[in-house]
Enzyme design. Structure first.
Site, PDB file in Angstrom:
ATOM      1  N   SER A   1       0.838  -1.201   0.000  1.00 41.90           N
ATOM      2  CA  SER A   1       0.000   0.000   0.000  1.00 41.90           C
ATOM      3  C   SER A   1       0.876   1.255   0.000  1.00 41.90           C
ATOM      4  CB  SER A   1      -0.961  -0.033   1.193  1.00 41.90           C
ATOM      5  OG  SER A   1      -1.946   0.961   1.090  1.00 41.90           O
TER       6      SER A   1
ATOM      7  N   HIS B   1      -8.866   0.857   0.344  1.00 42.66           N
ATOM      8  CA  HIS B   1      -8.791  -0.127  -0.741  1.00 42.66           C
ATOM      9  C   HIS B   1     -10.159  -0.757  -1.022  1.00 42.66           C
ATOM     10  CE1 HIS B   1      -4.479   0.311  -0.914  1.00 42.66           C
ATOM     11  NE2 HIS B   1      -4.411   0.111   0.384  1.00 42.66           N
TER      12      HIS B   1
END
Length: 289
Positions: free
Chosen positions: A87, A193
């Site tokens: 990420s 996400h």
């Protein structure tokens, strides 16, 4: 071959970077000037618990990861064959590959953190013991259509993302399934996400348009595609990363398929090192995965 891995949100801890800020004083001062606050004080003193607020966490981790990487290169002068980041950590991988300089990356993650921190009505949870396909089936079977799969961390560690009330509903569902070994709510401020980040993604897309990226000198494995970045796709992939799943398991499997591969985590903590062990062990135990 060797891959350097950079951790993302969740790996932050008070005291991180303590030995680095004075050694890399110029970069630390540049970060302070860009952000408008002291990075050293944030990481070492954690005023108002800011280190665990997304808009502060992301710049802090980016800076500490960069300094950790520069220290590593300074000490052993070994450039990796591949880089990847979980990420937020993907920005450090792109920095290591030369896609942008230190301050450009910091400007990107500051904006990313600000936008993601504004989506405060969501929640995330880790489901242990099921594959991504099994988690998806369970969500569909129990009518939890508003929950997305956010991270596929290992063959049997999947993170889900959605509205707070829906994640609460999912808790009883997954805890009632015999193969689930743990359902663990994450200490995050939003449904990262997932579809609930679409507004943040749209704003970030606009922000990215003013940036130019340099040629990548080391293959960077993308969270979105679990394959190396293509030079002309950096803008779109960075935007997509905000509301797409992190395909960490697939990314590591891709690297393992390259042959003998060593992995070194660069930054605070050992979260990614633990996931590497899980991926290797769970893949060997479940060859059909």
């Amino acid at each position: 071959m060797i891959t350097y891995l950079f951790p993302g949100q969740g790996s932050q801890k008070q005291g991180m970077g303590s030995s680095l800020f004075d050694e890399f004083k110029d970069l630390t001062e540049q970060a302070d000037e860009t952000l408008g606050y002291s990075m050293k004080r944030l990481c070492l003193e954690n005023p108002y618990s800011n280190l665990h607020k997304t808009q502060f966490t992301q710049p802090a981790l980016y800076v500490v990861n960069v300094l950790s990487y520069l220290k590593k290169i300074q000490d052993n002068d070994i450039k990796p064959d591949y880089v990847a980041g979980h990420s937020l950590g993907e920005y450090n991988a792109l920095f290591a590959a030369g896609a942008f300089d230190f301050i450009t990356g910091l400007q990107l993650v500051r904006k990313r953190g600000e936008l993601m921190s504004m989506a405060t009505d969501g929640k995330m949870a880790a489901v242990m013991g099921l594959t991504a396909a099994q988690v998806s089936d369970a969500l569909q079977t129990h009518g939890l259509h508003t929950i997305d799969i956010a991270n596929m961390n290992s063959p049997h560690q999947v993170v889900i993302s959605g509205r707070k009330e829906d994640i609460e509903r999912a808790k009883s569902v997954f805890e009632g399934l015999k193969d689930v070994t743990m359902f663990h709510p994450l200490n995050v401020s939003g449904a990262f996400h997932s579809r609930y980040m679409s507004e943040a993604k749209q704003e970030f897309e606009k922000f990215l348009q003013s940036f130019h990226f340099s040629a990548i000198s080391i293959p960077v494995i993308s969270n979105v595609h679990a394959r190396p970045y293509e030079q002309d796709g950096i803008h779109s992939v960075l935007a997509d990363q905000i509301d797409h799943s992190v395909r960490w398991n697939d990314s590591i499997r891709y690297l393992l398929d390259k042959g003998r591969m060593e992995f070194e985590e660069v930054g605070p903590g050992h979260v990614l090192t633990g996931l590497i062990h899980r991926i290797k062990n769970e893949t060997e135990a479940s060859p059909a995965m």
